[in-house]
Design an enzyme around this catalytic site. Sequence first.
Site, short mmCIF file in Angstrom:
data_model
loop_
_atom_site.label_atom_id
_atom_site.label_comp_id
_atom_site.label_asym_id
_atom_site.label_seq_id
_atom_site.Cartn_x
_atom_site.Cartn_y
_atom_site.Cartn_z
N ASP A 1 0.86 -1.18 0.00
CA ASP A 1 0.00 0.00 0.00
C ASP A 1 0.90 1.23 0.00
O ASP A 1 1.86 1.29 0.77
CB ASP A 1 -0.90 0.00 1.25
CG ASP A 1 -2.11 0.90 1.11
OD1 ASP A 1 -1.92 2.11 0.84
OD2 ASP A 1 -3.25 0.42 1.28
N ASN A 2 0.59 2.20 -0.86
CA ASN A 2 1.42 3.42 -0.88
C ASN A 2 0.94 4.46 0.13
O ASN A 2 1.52 5.55 0.22
CB ASN A 2 1.49 4.02 -2.29
CG ASN A 2 0.14 4.53 -2.79
OD1 ASN A 2 -0.85 4.56 -2.06
ND2 ASN A 2 0.10 4.94 -4.06
N GLY B 1 -4.85 4.76 2.08
CA GLY B 1 -4.84 3.81 3.18
C GLY B 1 -4.23 4.43 4.43
O GLY B 1 -3.56 5.45 4.37
N ALA C 1 -5.81 -2.24 -4.45
CA ALA C 1 -5.18 -0.92 -4.58
C ALA C 1 -5.70 -0.23 -5.83
O ALA C 1 -5.70 -0.81 -6.92
CB ALA C 1 -3.67 -1.06 -4.65
N TYR D 1 -12.76 6.59 -14.56
CA TYR D 1 -12.67 5.58 -13.52
C TYR D 1 -13.26 4.25 -13.99
O TYR D 1 -12.67 3.18 -13.79
CB TYR D 1 -13.37 6.05 -12.25
CG TYR D 1 -13.50 5.00 -11.19
CD1 TYR D 1 -12.39 4.57 -10.47
CD2 TYR D 1 -14.73 4.42 -10.90
CE1 TYR D 1 -12.50 3.59 -9.50
CE2 TYR D 1 -14.86 3.44 -9.92
CZ TYR D 1 -13.74 3.03 -9.23
OH TYR D 1 -13.86 2.05 -8.27
N ASN E 1 -22.52 -0.96 -3.84
CA ASN E 1 -22.06 0.13 -2.95
C ASN E 1 -21.65 -0.44 -1.59
O ASN E 1 -22.51 -0.78 -0.77
CB ASN E 1 -23.15 1.17 -2.80
CG ASN E 1 -23.36 1.98 -4.06
OD1 ASN E 1 -23.80 1.45 -5.08
ND2 ASN E 1 -23.03 3.26 -4.01
N ARG F 1 -29.75 2.73 -4.28
CA ARG F 1 -28.50 1.99 -4.41
C ARG F 1 -28.62 0.63 -3.73
O ARG F 1 -29.46 0.41 -2.86
CB ARG F 1 -27.34 2.78 -3.76
CG ARG F 1 -27.02 4.11 -4.44
CD ARG F 1 -26.44 3.90 -5.83
NE ARG F 1 -26.09 5.15 -6.49
CZ ARG F 1 -26.89 5.83 -7.29
NH1 ARG F 1 -28.11 5.38 -7.52
NH2 ARG F 1 -26.48 6.94 -7.87
#
Length: 305
Positions: A31-32, A36, A73, A140, A169, A207
């Site tokens: 994880d960068n 996160g 990620a 996206y 969702n 949703r």
Amino acid sequence: MEILVTGGAGFIGSNIVDALIKAGHQVIIVDNLSSGKKKNINKLAKFYQIDLCQNDLARVFQENKITHVIHHAAQIDVQASIENPLFDARNNILGTLNLLENCREFAVEKVIYASSAAVYGEPDYLPVDEKHPLKIMSGYGISKHTPEHYLKVYQELYGINYTIFRYANVYGPRQDPAGEGGVVSIFVDQMLAGKRPVIFGDGSQSRDFIHVYDIVKANLLALSKGNNLLINLSTESRSSIKELVKYLNKILAFNLKPIYKPARSGDILHSVLANSQARQILGWQPEYDLLSGLEQTINYYKKLN
């Protein structure tokens, strides 16, 4: 199994890491920390603060005997993908491709990939099944869909198995209300602070809300099931945004009236995904209905305050 979880310090990824460790697996997190959080990192996991686009990613595979990858990620901000499509594509497409190249070189058995319902766009029918036409409405959506093609090609060329999940969702513990947080975490954050929740549009838009623990369960099942398949994960039921506020008021014993603002362009009116494939192939079913899931989520956030 020795399992790499990308995005393992994030909302969904960290919950998956906890469940994997509880099940007795060895877990590596990449994880960068752009979204996160260090506090989400399970102390029993091996952590690398690395960007998926870096050449240094190979070190993770060299130093561990990774058999499976659960890939969460991603750049998840729809507006950011529209304003800066190069940034979006670099993270979601090139980052995934660099990951797959390492999976190929180090003979990973399987990749479980978190795609998104965003690839479907405005639905032609409900519930939306896996055969629904794709009508992508943002960068996206493109950048989450493109890796699906690469996964299929890498399976055909190199024998790396995959399961692709398209999530409805997702909400639950550790979801960040800041940035591109889901509407549930945003409303809970606002209402616990005594603020009236803000609804864009008239609130009739609906949703399919699925609890993160149900997502976690499906990811663990996919370690040994659902090879080379595309599977929706959802409750196959939908609730309006007005109903969501009503449920939250009921649980909190509040009576906060929502503030209505103009609808945002590009927002889908109604969305609900079919989940029959997940039930049949994985032997999975959602355990949380919206009311019980919201109760669990609110209890989690109350303990943080």
